[in-house]
Design a protein around this motif. Structure first.
Motif, PDB file in Angstrom:
ATOM      1  N   TRP A   4      64.187 125.056  88.019  1.00 32.61           N
ATOM      2  CA  TRP A   4      64.706 126.191  87.258  1.00 32.61           C
ATOM      3  C   TRP A   4      64.791 127.468  88.086  1.00 32.61           C
ATOM      4  CZ3 TRP A   4      66.257 123.063  83.910  1.00 32.61           C
ATOM      5  CH2 TRP A   4      65.442 122.086  83.344  1.00 32.61           C
ATOM      6  N   GLU A   5      64.448 127.411  89.371  1.00 29.32           N
ATOM      7  CA  GLU A   5      64.373 128.623  90.186  1.00 29.32           C
ATOM      8  C   GLU A   5      65.700 128.958  90.863  1.00 29.32           C
ATOM      9  OE1 GLU A   5      59.652 128.540  91.419  1.00 29.32           O
ATOM     10  OE2 GLU A   5      61.130 127.616  92.733  1.00 29.32           O
ATOM     11  N   ALA A   6      65.986 130.250  90.913  1.00 31.16           N
ATOM     12  CA  ALA A   6      67.195 130.719  91.591  1.00 31.16           C
ATOM     13  C   ALA A   6      67.099 130.447  93.086  1.00 31.16           C
ATOM     14  CB  ALA A   6      67.384 132.210  91.334  1.00 31.16           C
ATOM     15  N   ILE A  28      74.714 130.878  87.643  1.00 33.63           N
ATOM     16  CA  ILE A  28      73.686 131.271  88.606  1.00 33.63           C
ATOM     17  C   ILE A  28      73.393 130.086  89.529  1.00 33.63           C
ATOM     18  CG2 ILE A  28      71.349 132.199  88.939  1.00 33.63           C
ATOM     19  CD1 ILE A  28      71.420 133.218  86.088  1.00 33.63           C
ATOM     20  N   HIS A  29      73.128 130.393  90.799  1.00 34.43           N
ATOM     21  CA  HIS A  29      72.770 129.347  91.758  1.00 34.43           C
ATOM     22  C   HIS A  29      71.301 128.991  91.558  1.00 34.43           C
ATOM     23  CE1 HIS A  29      72.590 127.271  95.696  1.00 34.43           C
ATOM     24  NE2 HIS A  29      73.906 127.175  95.532  1.00 34.43           N
ATOM     25  N   ILE A  30      71.051 127.794  91.039  1.00 33.88           N
ATOM     26  CA  ILE A  30      69.712 127.343  90.690  1.00 33.88           C
ATOM     27  C   ILE A  30      69.433 126.012  91.383  1.00 33.88           C
ATOM     28  CG2 ILE A  30      68.178 126.592  88.815  1.00 33.88           C
ATOM     29  CD1 ILE A  30      68.743 129.484  88.490  1.00 33.88           C
ATOM     30  N   ASP A  31      68.275 125.906  92.024  1.00 33.63           N
ATOM     31  CA  ASP A  31      67.847 124.638  92.618  1.00 33.63           C
ATOM     32  C   ASP A  31      68.956 123.996  93.454  1.00 33.63           C
ATOM     33  OD1 ASP A  31      66.074 122.562  93.190  1.00 33.63           O
ATOM     34  OD2 ASP A  31      66.643 121.414  91.405  1.00 33.63           O
ATOM     35  N   GLY A  32      69.660 124.820  94.235  1.00 33.47           N
ATOM     36  CA  GLY A  32      70.610 124.296  95.198  1.00 33.47           C
ATOM     37  C   GLY A  32      72.046 124.131  94.757  1.00 33.47           C
ATOM     38  N   GLU A  91      50.955 125.983  92.914  1.00 34.45           N
ATOM     39  CA  GLU A  91      50.444 124.877  92.106  1.00 34.45           C
ATOM     40  C   GLU A  91      51.500 124.285  91.180  1.00 34.45           C
ATOM     41  OE1 GLU A  91      47.209 126.671  90.055  1.00 34.45           O
ATOM     42  OE2 GLU A  91      45.826 126.572  91.775  1.00 34.45           O
ATOM     43  N   ASN A  92      52.519 125.068  90.858  1.00 28.22           N
ATOM     44  CA  ASN A  92      53.536 124.641  89.887  1.00 28.22           C
ATOM     45  C   ASN A  92      54.885 124.330  90.537  1.00 28.22           C
ATOM     46  OD1 ASN A  92      52.619 125.120  86.801  1.00 28.22           O
ATOM     47  ND2 ASN A  92      51.589 126.593  88.117  1.00 28.22           N
ATOM     48  N   ARG A  93      54.883 123.956  91.836  1.00 24.74           N
ATOM     49  CA  ARG A  93      56.143 123.732  92.527  1.00 24.74           C
ATOM     50  C   ARG A  93      57.038 122.742  91.785  1.00 24.74           C
ATOM     51  NH1 ARG A  93      58.054 126.901  93.473  1.00 24.74           N
ATOM     52  NH2 ARG A  93      59.720 125.815  94.524  1.00 24.74           N
ATOM     53  N   PRO A  99      59.286 130.016  96.688  1.00 26.32           N
ATOM     54  CA  PRO A  99      58.316 130.874  96.009  1.00 26.32           C
ATOM     55  C   PRO A  99      56.884 130.390  96.236  1.00 26.32           C
ATOM     56  CG  PRO A  99      60.177 130.429  94.576  1.00 26.32           C
ATOM     57  CD  PRO A  99      60.344 129.541  95.774  1.00 26.32           C
ATOM     58  N   GLY A 100      56.010 131.327  96.581  1.00 30.09           N
ATOM     59  CA  GLY A 100      54.618 130.999  96.831  1.00 30.09           C
ATOM     60  C   GLY A 100      54.316 130.673  98.277  1.00 30.09           C
TER      61      GLY A 100
END
Length: 202
Positions: A45-47, A172-176, A37-39, A57-58
């Motif tokens: 912010w996701e690794a 950190i590798h985040i969102d590409g 629901e929160n994509r 995720p999800g």
């Protein structure tokens, strides 16, 4: 090196309407629903994996992830929490890279569902967990690394008065892509009455 011993499940740690507890098998479906629901809210912010082979995720069952996270307790290397608001799961808070020996440190990361954002829930949860890490595990240092563009997460550490130590370039590798992160630190003794009490007072 990890803490060197198995970490005990602390049960439910709470302050007012906010609580945290170690992730359970029964949380898998609720977390998967929140992540789906929160994509648009969480994706930036996701690794991610530099190879591009990251799992969204999800998009798959969370049960293998729950199993992996709970192993961290037995290994003494991490504490995987869910964040609760009025008893319902609304996010996650992960304590990782727990080190014993001469370091006595850890890293902390978190996310919360957009539908409860802006209510101080994340700040309270972070404060509760930092207090537990110092009091129960005897750690000396807790580190939080945040992208400079993440205003909501920056407000969390600012409200708690964590020390700003500087920026880690391409950390950190985040969102590409490889992203810079600001480093914030809580040291044992910085908040004599505890971080949860400090935030509640403010």
């Amino acid at each position: 090196m990890p803490l060197g011993r198995e970490i005990e499940d602390p049960g439910v740690l709470s302050s007012g309407r906010v609580a945290v507890r170690i992730i359970r098998w029964s949380d898998a479906d609720a977390l998967r629903r929140l992540l789906t629901e929160n994509r648009s809210w969480l994706q930036q912010w996701e690794a991610t994996h530099p190879s591009g082979r990251s799992v969204v995720p999800g998009s798959v069952s969370m049960r293998p992830m729950v199993r992996t996270l709970r192993r961290q307790l037995r290994a003494g290397s991490g504490m995987p929490f869910v964040i609760l608001y009025d008893g319902s799961v609304v996010g996650q808070l992960s304590v990782s890279e727990i080190s014993g020996g001469a370091l006595q440190s850890s890293q902390l990361g978190y996310w919360v569902s957009q539908h409860v954002a802006g209510r101080g829930i994340t700040t309270t949860a972070v404060a509760i967990v930092i207090d537990h890490l110092f009091a129960a595990l005897g750690l000396h240092r807790v580190e939080v690394c945040i992208r400079p563009e993440n205003a909501a997460s920056l407000r969390v550490v600012e409200k708690l008065g964590l020390r700003h130590e500087g920026r880690r370039a391409s950390y950190i590798h985040i969102d590409g892509a490889w992203r810079d992160h600001e480093v914030f630190v809580a040291l044992r003794g910085d908040a004599s009455a505890g971080y949860a009490a400090r935030f509640a007072r403010d």
